[in-house]
Design a protein around this motif. Structure first.
Motif, PDB file in Angstrom:
ATOM      1  N   LYS A  74      -2.824  -7.068  35.006  1.00 49.77           N
ATOM      2  CA  LYS A  74      -2.529  -6.902  33.589  1.00 49.77           C
ATOM      3  C   LYS A  74      -3.804  -6.428  32.929  1.00 49.77           C
ATOM      4  CE  LYS A  74      -0.646  -9.102  29.446  1.00 49.77           C
ATOM      5  NZ  LYS A  74      -0.219 -10.364  28.791  1.00 49.77           N
ATOM      6  N   THR A  75      -3.900  -5.180  32.623  1.00 51.39           N
ATOM      7  CA  THR A  75      -5.146  -4.596  32.123  1.00 51.39           C
ATOM      8  C   THR A  75      -5.219  -4.767  30.612  1.00 51.39           C
ATOM      9  OG1 THR A  75      -4.050  -2.446  32.014  1.00 51.39           O
ATOM     10  CG2 THR A  75      -5.320  -2.938  33.997  1.00 51.39           C
ATOM     11  N   ILE A  76      -5.985  -5.758  30.189  1.00 49.83           N
ATOM     12  CA  ILE A  76      -6.143  -6.039  28.766  1.00 49.83           C
ATOM     13  C   ILE A  76      -7.616  -6.211  28.441  1.00 49.83           C
ATOM     14  CG2 ILE A  76      -3.879  -7.142  28.513  1.00 49.83           C
ATOM     15  CD1 ILE A  76      -5.368  -9.855  28.657  1.00 49.83           C
ATOM     16  N   VAL A  89     -14.312  -0.199  22.169  1.00 45.75           N
ATOM     17  CA  VAL A  89     -14.232  -1.535  21.573  1.00 45.75           C
ATOM     18  C   VAL A  89     -15.089  -2.524  22.356  1.00 45.75           C
ATOM     19  CG1 VAL A  89     -12.687  -3.426  20.921  1.00 45.75           C
ATOM     20  CG2 VAL A  89     -11.896  -1.064  20.744  1.00 45.75           C
ATOM     21  N   ASP A  90     -15.821  -3.352  21.633  1.00 51.55           N
ATOM     22  CA  ASP A  90     -16.611  -4.407  22.262  1.00 51.55           C
ATOM     23  C   ASP A  90     -15.690  -5.431  22.925  1.00 51.55           C
ATOM     24  OD1 ASP A  90     -19.243  -3.593  21.434  1.00 51.55           O
ATOM     25  OD2 ASP A  90     -18.731  -4.246  19.409  1.00 51.55           O
ATOM     26  N   ALA A  91     -16.201  -6.051  24.003  1.00 50.21           N
ATOM     27  CA  ALA A  91     -15.418  -7.020  24.767  1.00 50.21           C
ATOM     28  C   ALA A  91     -16.022  -8.417  24.616  1.00 50.21           C
ATOM     29  CB  ALA A  91     -15.379  -6.638  26.238  1.00 50.21           C
ATOM     30  N   GLY A 146     -16.421 -24.767  33.122  1.00 47.92           N
ATOM     31  CA  GLY A 146     -15.218 -23.943  33.149  1.00 47.92           C
ATOM     32  C   GLY A 146     -15.393 -22.756  32.231  1.00 47.92           C
ATOM     33  N   ILE A 147     -14.741 -21.647  32.559  1.00 47.11           N
ATOM     34  CA  ILE A 147     -14.840 -20.445  31.746  1.00 47.11           C
ATOM     35  C   ILE A 147     -13.520 -19.699  31.852  1.00 47.11           C
ATOM     36  CG2 ILE A 147     -15.934 -19.164  33.645  1.00 47.11           C
ATOM     37  CD1 ILE A 147     -17.535 -17.626  31.483  1.00 47.11           C
ATOM     38  N   TRP A 148     -13.012 -19.221  30.718  1.00 43.87           N
ATOM     39  CA  TRP A 148     -11.708 -18.587  30.743  1.00 43.87           C
ATOM     40  C   TRP A 148     -11.562 -17.557  29.626  1.00 43.87           C
ATOM     41  CZ3 TRP A 148     -12.856 -23.364  29.009  1.00 43.87           C
ATOM     42  CH2 TRP A 148     -12.472 -23.717  27.721  1.00 43.87           C
ATOM     43  N   SER A 149     -10.724 -16.558  29.920  1.00 44.42           N
ATOM     44  CA  SER A 149     -10.403 -15.515  28.953  1.00 44.42           C
ATOM     45  C   SER A 149      -9.339 -14.609  29.556  1.00 44.42           C
ATOM     46  CB  SER A 149     -11.653 -14.691  28.610  1.00 44.42           C
ATOM     47  OG  SER A 149     -11.356 -13.685  27.672  1.00 44.42           O
ATOM     48  N   GLY A 150      -8.446 -14.107  28.724  1.00 49.31           N
ATOM     49  CA  GLY A 150      -7.529 -13.074  29.159  1.00 49.31           C
ATOM     50  C   GLY A 150      -6.528 -13.511  30.204  1.00 49.31           C
ATOM     51  N   TYR A 151      -6.165 -12.570  31.058  1.00 52.15           N
ATOM     52  CA  TYR A 151      -5.095 -12.776  32.024  1.00 52.15           C
ATOM     53  C   TYR A 151      -5.650 -13.276  33.354  1.00 52.15           C
ATOM     54  CZ  TYR A 151      -1.095 -11.867  35.039  1.00 52.15           C
ATOM     55  OH  TYR A 151      -0.072 -12.002  35.929  1.00 52.15           O
ATOM     56  N   THR A 152      -5.099 -14.370  33.848  1.00 48.10           N
ATOM     57  CA  THR A 152      -5.560 -14.922  35.131  1.00 48.10           C
ATOM     58  C   THR A 152      -4.393 -15.181  36.077  1.00 48.10           C
ATOM     59  OG1 THR A 152      -5.449 -17.181  34.246  1.00 48.10           O
ATOM     60  CG2 THR A 152      -7.564 -16.032  34.067  1.00 48.10           C
ATOM     61  N   GLU A 183      -5.315  -9.733  22.227  1.00 49.72           N
ATOM     62  CA  GLU A 183      -5.809  -8.800  23.235  1.00 49.72           C
ATOM     63  C   GLU A 183      -5.222  -7.409  22.982  1.00 49.72           C
ATOM     64  OE1 GLU A 183      -2.152 -10.766  25.125  1.00 49.72           O
ATOM     65  OE2 GLU A 183      -3.830 -11.359  23.813  1.00 49.72           O
ATOM     66  N   ILE A 184      -5.943  -6.409  23.467  1.00 49.85           N
ATOM     67  CA  ILE A 184      -5.478  -5.025  23.341  1.00 49.85           C
ATOM     68  C   ILE A 184      -5.519  -4.361  24.705  1.00 49.85           C
ATOM     69  CG2 ILE A 184      -6.233  -4.852  20.928  1.00 49.85           C
ATOM     70  CD1 ILE A 184      -8.680  -3.319  21.887  1.00 49.85           C
ATOM     71  N   HIS A 185      -5.005  -3.155  24.791  1.00 47.71           N
ATOM     72  CA  HIS A 185      -4.974  -2.420  26.050  1.00 47.71           C
ATOM     73  C   HIS A 185      -6.395  -2.211  26.560  1.00 47.71           C
ATOM     74  CE1 HIS A 185      -4.080   0.691  29.018  1.00 47.71           C
ATOM     75  NE2 HIS A 185      -2.786   0.370  28.896  1.00 47.71           N
ATOM     76  N   GLY A 186      -6.583  -2.408  27.884  1.00 45.99           N
ATOM     77  CA  GLY A 186      -7.913  -2.324  28.462  1.00 45.99           C
ATOM     78  C   GLY A 186      -8.551  -0.953  28.365  1.00 45.99           C
ATOM     79  N   SER A 187      -7.744   0.091  28.150  1.00 46.24           N
ATOM     80  CA  SER A 187      -8.312   1.432  28.070  1.00 46.24           C
ATOM     81  C   SER A 187      -9.201   1.619  26.849  1.00 46.24           C
ATOM     82  CB  SER A 187      -7.185   2.473  28.039  1.00 46.24           C
ATOM     83  OG  SER A 187      -6.408   2.339  26.856  1.00 46.24           O
ATOM     84  N   PHE A 188      -9.062   0.733  25.847  1.00 48.15           N
ATOM     85  CA  PHE A 188      -9.872   0.866  24.636  1.00 48.15           C
ATOM     86  C   PHE A 188     -11.299   0.339  24.827  1.00 48.15           C
ATOM     87  CE2 PHE A 188      -5.632   1.060  22.637  1.00 48.15           C
ATOM     88  CZ  PHE A 188      -5.812   2.193  21.849  1.00 48.15           C
TER      89      PHE A 188
END
Length: 518
Positions: free
Chosen positions: A369-371, A272-274, A358-364, A263-268
């Motif tokens: 946490k902005t990623i 950057v594609d998500a 079920g579905i998941w990704s990133g910070y939960t 993961e990278i900083h959410g500001s990108f």
């Protein structure tokens, strides 16, 4: 994840309009006739000496059920599996099964057993010895203690596996033991085929059958002991199951766009594609906006329409179906599109589903946490009515994703098997209904269950008629406070353990008398 402007503009339009997408089918009924299980002659045989033995052995028989549920066998955690498979095999040997074989598979082992009664009729009995994990909110301290609990319906065995399926399976073996003790033999030859991965989707059940497949194909039918009575005593007899595909969809960053390592900083996100948004868009393309119509071309077309015989079953079910009661039990307010009665039954049985498990990704976690996550995954299942095959379903899903510009989405099949069904007029089904009628348990007969199980291994691999069900009541499969009713309270219509065992005695005799040797 760079797509052409034309594709980006076209895909949302197609999802919204449904253009070039599958439309929900309409199945006109050609008959208003109703199947009436009460017209099947009640089994008239009497086996009083065996019945009396069963009554006298009830304490010992309850102890046998307790012995089975006390042995942990959680397949998902490989908890107690080896001990349970050994217990099952040893019990078959103790009953006098001349052949008992443990079958190693890539997963948990299976068991094959054969009792040769020298009879002209042979029955295959399916068993599963695994159970689900337990939840923390049971009303008893230990779900593997095999406690007898006083319940509003009477005395119950409350334990993981009591209903699903150790209780009814060991009750069946109690009946077999009683017949052997009193009569010295059985009216039918018995195969037992048991697996320890039913709760995992039965990925290796074919390997369990393989050593004896040719022998098993010579049998007259297959049977799965289950508790199918409600507390009032009415029986719900399903003559089959839907098939299923269970799979993962995954979007991951890479050369096509999105972060590839972590993961990278959410500001990108401006640059950057998500992958998480990519996955959401891909999943959204599979259904209409409300999620209730599958928009995969050809998905509905393969489904086999209701036959006239199946229509008579549905017509009978629709007479007294209580949609509101079922909705209350599930905690829902309405069915999709406000359906009720026959329309709801047909929708439930004849339409394929598409569901996110079920579905998941990133910070939960808690807080913020902005990623921008580099990977997103979802688990989905699709229930398949007769006619829609797993390989075809997977191919259509893959083709749909590719046509929508989602070639980068990974489709990872985890499980899949086709539907199974048996006609109501087969001797095995008629024998079962006749036994229900003897005990006053009116059978509501459905063409199949909307859920899934690997019963195609019997109806297709072995080419046998297959019945799953029997007298008795239980509740709580896969949930807390699972129980099997052993001694009903006054006014409760469902059978207790003694009657359940007697009905298995009758079923084996009824099959022996009514089946047509192959």
């Amino acid at each position: 994840m760079r797509l052409s402007t034309a594709v980006l503009l076209l895909c949302p339009l197609l999802w919204m309009t449904g253009a070039a997408r599958a439309e929900r089918p309409v199945y006109p009924f050609t008959t208003e006739a109703r199947f009436d299980s009460a017209t099947v002659p009640a089994y008239a045989g009497r086996h009083d000496a065996v019945y009396a033995y069963i009554d006298a052995q009830q304490d010992a028989h309850v102890a046998q059920l307790q012995r089975w549920v006390r042995q942990r066998s959680i397949s998902a955690a490989d908890d107690g599996i080896d001990a349970m498979v050994t217990l099952l095999a040893d019990d078959l040997r103790a009953l006098g099964f001349g052949e008992v074989q443990l079958v190693e598979t890539p997963g948990h082992p299976g068991v094959l057993g054969y009792y040769d009664a020298g009879a002209p009729t042979t029955l295959v009995v399916y068993m599963m010895y695994d159970v689900q994990p337990v939840e923390p909110n049971w009303r008893i301290d230990d779900p593997f203690a095999g406690d007898l609990v006083e319940h509003e319906l009477g005395t119950v065995l409350m334990a993981r596996g009591a209903m699903n399926q150790k209780g009814p399976q060991r009750a069946f073996l109690n009946a077999v033991a009683s017949m052997l003790a009193v009569e010295g033999t059985l009216p039918v030859n018995l195969y037992v085929v048991a697996e320890g991965e039913e709760e995992l989707g039965s990925p290796n059940f074919g390997a369990v059958l393989a050593p004896w497949r040719d022998r098993l194909r010579q049998a007259d039918g297959a049977f799965f002991p289950m508790l199918i009575q409600g507390a009032t005593g009415e029986a719900q007899l399903n003559l089959g199951v839907k098939g299923i595909v269970y799979f993962e969809l995954e979007a991951r960053g890479g050369a096509h766009g999105g972060p590839s390592r972590s993961e990278i900083h959410g500001s990108f996100k401006s640059l950057v594609d998500a992958p998480a948004l990519r996955l959401v868009q891909a999943i959204a393309s599979l259904t209409s906006i409300d999620g209730n119509t599958v928009r995969i071309p050809g998905y509905y077309d393969a489904v086999r329409p209701p036959t006239e015989a199946e229509q008579t079953l549905v017509n009978a079910l629709a007479v007294d179906v209580d949609d509101a009661a079922l909705q209350r039990s599930l905690g829902v307010s309405r069915w999709v599109d406000g359906l009720t009665g026959r329309e709801a039954i047909v929708r439930n049985l004849w339409e394929p589903t598409l569901n996110i498990d079920g579905i998941w990704s990133g910070y939960t976690g808690e807080g913020m946490k902005t990623i921008l996550p580099h990977v997103a995954t979802a688990k989905l299942d699709s229930r398949l009515p007769p006619g829609l095959e797993p390989d075809a379903a997977y191919a259509m899903i893959r083709a749909h994703l590719d046509a929508g510009g989602f070639e980068d989405i990974v489709l990872r099949p985890l499980s899949g098997y086709p539907a199974a069904s048996t006609a109501a007029d087969t001797p095995l089904v008629q024998a079962a209904i006749g036994v229900f009628n003897k005990y006053g348990a009116k059978a509501r007969v459905a063409p199949w269950l909307a859920g899934s199980a690997p019963f195609y291994q019997f109806t297709r691999t072995l080419d046998l008629p297959f019945v799953f069900g029997g007298l008795g009541h239980g509740w709580g499969a896969h949930g807390p406070d699972e129980y099997m009713l052993l001694r009903p309270a006054d006014g409760v219509g469902a059978a207790g353990l003694a009657e359940v065992e007697k009905s298995y005695v009758d079923l084996l005799h009824a099959l022996a008398e009514g089946a047509r040797p192959r």
